[in-house]
Design a protein around this motif. Sequence first.
Motif, mmCIF file in Angstrom:
data_model
loop_
_atom_site.group_PDB
_atom_site.id
_atom_site.type_symbol
_atom_site.label_atom_id
_atom_site.label_comp_id
_atom_site.label_asym_id
_atom_site.label_seq_id
_atom_site.Cartn_x
_atom_site.Cartn_y
_atom_site.Cartn_z
ATOM 1 N N ASP A 667 7.270 -1.084 3.015
ATOM 2 C CA ASP A 667 6.355 -0.087 2.286
ATOM 3 C C ASP A 667 5.761 -0.951 1.009
ATOM 4 O OD1 ASP A 667 7.335 1.542 3.934
ATOM 5 O OD2 ASP A 667 8.779 2.638 2.668
ATOM 6 N N MET A 668 6.533 -1.778 0.375
ATOM 7 C CA MET A 668 5.968 -2.384 -0.632
ATOM 8 C C MET A 668 4.788 -3.354 -0.174
ATOM 9 S SD MET A 668 9.455 -3.227 -2.961
ATOM 10 C CE MET A 668 8.563 -4.146 -4.230
ATOM 11 N N ALA A 669 5.176 -4.208 0.911
ATOM 12 C CA ALA A 669 4.148 -4.906 1.417
ATOM 13 C C ALA A 669 3.000 -4.541 1.711
ATOM 14 C CB ALA A 669 4.781 -5.863 2.424
ATOM 15 N N ASN A 670 2.763 -3.158 2.387
ATOM 16 C CA ASN A 670 1.797 -2.158 2.700
ATOM 17 C C ASN A 670 0.809 -1.970 1.409
ATOM 18 O OD1 ASN A 670 -0.054 -0.908 4.256
ATOM 19 N ND2 ASN A 670 1.220 0.993 3.796
ATOM 20 N N GLU A 671 1.757 -1.769 0.298
ATOM 21 C CA GLU A 671 1.235 -1.101 -1.040
ATOM 22 C C GLU A 671 0.582 -2.532 -1.553
ATOM 23 O OE1 GLU A 671 4.064 0.398 -3.555
ATOM 24 O OE2 GLU A 671 4.431 2.162 -2.328
ATOM 25 N N ILE A 672 0.946 -3.591 -1.287
ATOM 26 C CA ILE A 672 0.381 -4.851 -2.121
ATOM 27 C C ILE A 672 -0.797 -5.009 -1.138
ATOM 28 C CG2 ILE A 672 0.778 -7.222 -2.139
ATOM 29 C CD1 ILE A 672 3.528 -6.753 -2.865
ATOM 30 N N LYS A 673 -0.747 -4.970 0.035
ATOM 31 C CA LYS A 673 -2.217 -5.129 0.900
ATOM 32 C C LYS A 673 -3.213 -4.294 0.391
ATOM 33 C CE LYS A 673 -0.448 -7.214 4.933
ATOM 34 N NZ LYS A 673 0.042 -7.207 6.397
ATOM 35 N N GLN A 674 -3.032 -2.869 0.393
ATOM 36 C CA GLN A 674 -3.737 -2.019 -0.227
ATOM 37 C C GLN A 674 -4.554 -2.096 -1.635
ATOM 38 O OE1 GLN A 674 -2.093 1.993 -0.196
ATOM 39 N NE2 GLN A 674 -1.646 1.912 2.022
ATOM 40 N N ALA A 675 -3.709 -2.807 -2.385
ATOM 41 C CA ALA A 675 -4.147 -3.202 -3.624
ATOM 42 C C ALA A 675 -5.022 -4.370 -3.667
ATOM 43 C CB ALA A 675 -2.951 -3.721 -4.692
ATOM 44 N N GLU A 676 -4.664 -5.263 -2.836
ATOM 45 C CA GLU A 676 -5.531 -6.526 -2.445
ATOM 46 C C GLU A 676 -7.134 -6.221 -2.066
ATOM 47 O OE1 GLU A 676 -4.096 -9.607 -0.219
ATOM 48 O OE2 GLU A 676 -1.985 -9.109 -1.044
ATOM 49 N N THR A 677 -6.883 -4.930 -1.167
ATOM 50 C CA THR A 677 -8.223 -4.563 -0.590
ATOM 51 C C THR A 677 -8.990 -3.820 -1.799
ATOM 52 O OG1 THR A 677 -7.089 -3.936 1.470
ATOM 53 C CG2 THR A 677 -9.239 -2.924 1.043
ATOM 54 N N GLN A 678 -8.521 -3.138 -2.596
ATOM 55 C CA GLN A 678 -9.077 -2.615 -3.775
ATOM 56 C C GLN A 678 -9.733 -3.565 -4.743
ATOM 57 O OE1 GLN A 678 -10.053 0.745 -3.927
ATOM 58 N NE2 GLN A 678 -8.901 1.143 -2.023
ATOM 59 N N ILE A 679 -8.766 -4.569 -5.001
ATOM 60 C CA ILE A 679 -9.255 -5.624 -5.992
ATOM 61 C C ILE A 679 -10.508 -6.495 -5.302
ATOM 62 C CG2 ILE A 679 -8.473 -7.956 -6.873
ATOM 63 C CD1 ILE A 679 -5.677 -6.996 -7.044
ATOM 64 N N MET A 701 -6.130 5.371 -9.977
ATOM 65 C CA MET A 701 -6.003 5.537 -8.487
ATOM 66 C C MET A 701 -4.704 6.099 -7.872
ATOM 67 S SD MET A 701 -8.620 2.779 -6.755
ATOM 68 C CE MET A 701 -8.266 3.368 -5.276
ATOM 69 N N GLY A 702 -3.681 5.980 -8.505
ATOM 70 C CA GLY A 702 -2.309 6.319 -8.226
ATOM 71 C C GLY A 702 -1.510 5.056 -7.925
ATOM 72 N N MET A 703 -2.144 3.803 -8.270
ATOM 73 C CA MET A 703 -1.320 2.455 -7.739
ATOM 74 C C MET A 703 -0.290 2.055 -8.704
ATOM 75 S SD MET A 703 -3.796 0.133 -5.776
ATOM 76 C CE MET A 703 -4.651 0.615 -4.071
ATOM 77 N N ASN A 704 0.749 1.600 -8.458
ATOM 78 C CA ASN A 704 1.987 1.227 -9.474
ATOM 79 C C ASN A 704 1.360 -0.343 -10.147
ATOM 80 O OD1 ASN A 704 4.162 -0.415 -10.507
ATOM 81 N ND2 ASN A 704 5.065 1.621 -9.901
ATOM 82 N N GLU A 705 1.457 -0.246 -11.394
ATOM 83 C CA GLU A 705 0.935 -1.355 -12.305
ATOM 84 C C GLU A 705 1.510 -2.847 -11.715
ATOM 85 O OE1 GLU A 705 0.727 -3.372 -16.751
ATOM 86 O OE2 GLU A 705 0.712 -1.074 -16.602
ATOM 87 N N SER A 706 3.015 -2.736 -11.596
ATOM 88 C CA SER A 706 3.615 -3.745 -11.137
ATOM 89 C C SER A 706 3.175 -4.357 -9.657
ATOM 90 C CB SER A 706 5.155 -3.673 -10.889
ATOM 91 O OG SER A 706 5.431 -2.706 -10.182
ATOM 92 N N THR A 707 2.745 -3.220 -8.688
ATOM 93 C CA THR A 707 2.326 -3.424 -7.434
ATOM 94 C C THR A 707 0.968 -4.333 -7.511
ATOM 95 O OG1 THR A 707 3.317 -1.551 -6.654
ATOM 96 C CG2 THR A 707 1.804 -2.595 -5.078
#
Length: 734
Positions: A667-679, A701-707
Amino acid sequence: MSGWDEGAVYYSDQAAVLGDGTAAGDNPDASAATRHSVLRKFKEFIRGFQTTKNTFPYRESLVENPKFIAIDLEDLDAFDNDLPSLLRSSPADFLPLFETAAAEVVVSLKSKVSGETGEMEEPETSDVQVLLTSKEDPVSMRSLGAQYISKLVKISGITIAASRTKAKAIYVTLVCKNCKNVKTVPCRAGLGGAIVPRYCDHEAQPGEEPCPLDPWLIAPDRSKYVDQQTLKLQENPEDVPTGELPRNILLSVDRHLVQTIVPGSRLTILGIYSVFQSANSTALRRGAIAVRQPYIRVVGIEGAHEANSRGPATFTAEEIEDFKRFATEPNVYKRICSKIAPSIFGHDDVKKAVACLLFGGSRKILPDGVKLRGDINVLLLGDPSTAKSQFLKFVEKTAPIAVYTSGKGSSAAGLTASVIRDGSSREFYLEGGAMVLADGGVVCIDEFDKMRPEDRVAIHEAMEQQTISIAKAGITTVLNSRASVLAAANPPSGRYDDLKTAQDNIDLQTTILSRFDLIFIVKDIRMYNQDKIIASHIIKVHASADAVSADSKISKEENWLKRYIHYCRTECHPRLTESAATMLQNTYVTIRQDMRQQANDTGEAAAIPITVRQLEAIVRLSEALAKMKLSHVATEENVQEAIRLFTVSTMDAARSGVNQQINVTPDMANEIKQAETQIRRRIGIGNHISERKLIDELTRMGMNESTVRRALIIMHQRDEVEYKRERRLIFRKA
């Protein structure tokens, strides 16, 4: 400095005043008799003063060096108690007499019998400079007032500026432009000019044209000169009242005192408090009354010292015996550390590091001339309210020489040196900053993280090479800054965040981090039992504090520690034993291996690089530990403790924070990939954005800062993005 030292001739009708205060015409016979009597006494003192039987220090001193002689006023008082009072009340009158007496003694000592004729052969008379010293306490620079004018005063301070050497006329040769009559006029000492007569004393013969008013022309090539230099002396930082600006005063030195003092030197000077006419004053014309500027004509300098002596090393026999006895007792290291900031609870390892910083290692000069620093630099980084600033304040009071500054209020020029142009003379001169003024001591820099990056870069050279190179306005020079640096800083977010990496928490460039020997992460740990003990300790400190003397007086314990540190630094310069050196070498290789393995496992370098500088740091710590015991060798035991201190500070700081490569769930890996896309959507290739702005946008947007931070680190490892301006900006490369 200003126009007054360019040399000038002023007109005056005032009568010369003799040594006893009478004018030249009042009672010439009595005045001459008094001066002759004093001259005879001065000669008797130089020739006949004995310290022990058949030991004549001043006579022997003149034989060895006939150019100058240092006279102790206490010795003069023991010989004739009238002479020091004459020198103190009218030094400008009686000091030249003393120099005349010394010159005559030199002539009599050097006179010899010619081998062939048997006649006495008199050597040429030479000028002798008399320098005075005294054991009396210096007066405060702030207390100097009109009552001290023309009196002998003793003050102490730091030299902050020095002018170029100039030629000062001691007498001027005048030529009458009408009759070519030649006249010699003496110049007043210090910054004074010559008193030139208005009329030519040549009597015109019948048929000759009388000489006009003011007929004199100066013949510079027929005048006599001595070297002269001006210095600016500023109050010692510890003597400046809180909230006040430090005062400074002008000094004039001549002859053998010229070019003996550099900016940053701490001095105690004996001099004549004098006044001069400011060059930009409009009151130079005859008869005008003007406000005069004070300055001190130096007649003796004490306490000019190198970094390793930290002031004039005057210790009584009882003190030395007490220090040596203390050094032989068991648990010396523990006892010294207990005296370090006793009002602060806990932080035992930080106290040990501060003790090492105060004692310092051994400064070395290699055969090729390269100098290795012995001073230890320490960085305290962590949460607010963990007594970081209190440690700095304690060191400022305890170190024999210390300068305290705050990062936000310090510029590069204020820390190193500035080139200033004098308003009247248009001459450039140097003024030393905090690092120069603390030469031989400690610079305490609070709020180190609040400094501008360009200002922080300015102290790189000062921290490692211990010099400050200046190349401005045609001035190219190198100033000494042989000082330890004790710095306190907060992480970028204000508090140390265990959920962030070490790079995020220690937001300083590796170039500055590698110059610190010890880096401590100071955390505010919330534990019930510890909080209770700390609260109890603080209440006791407040209850037992002396309300009257807490701010002003240094305790007896602190004063003893200051003297002991001074003695150890002066007398002891330890070196590693062979076995200790071998142990240290093996440990360093192991540490480097471990850091390399950690870099391979995590895919990124450590936040704090472990380099040869860190090896030298452990050497310095070992020497400081040996110095505490007045030992001339650093043993394996000292090396073990130095390695332990290095491990619990710098090594732990390098390993602190979370490892971003572990505990990543799907789940965390998926969140990190979404964050990369947004970056990638927000930063085009070749563009940059503020890290803070990017994180704020994605968290809205609802993402976690550490993510988001983890996504940035992963992109950085793939060389997709690059950090700039000390990690404040993110630049997208691909």
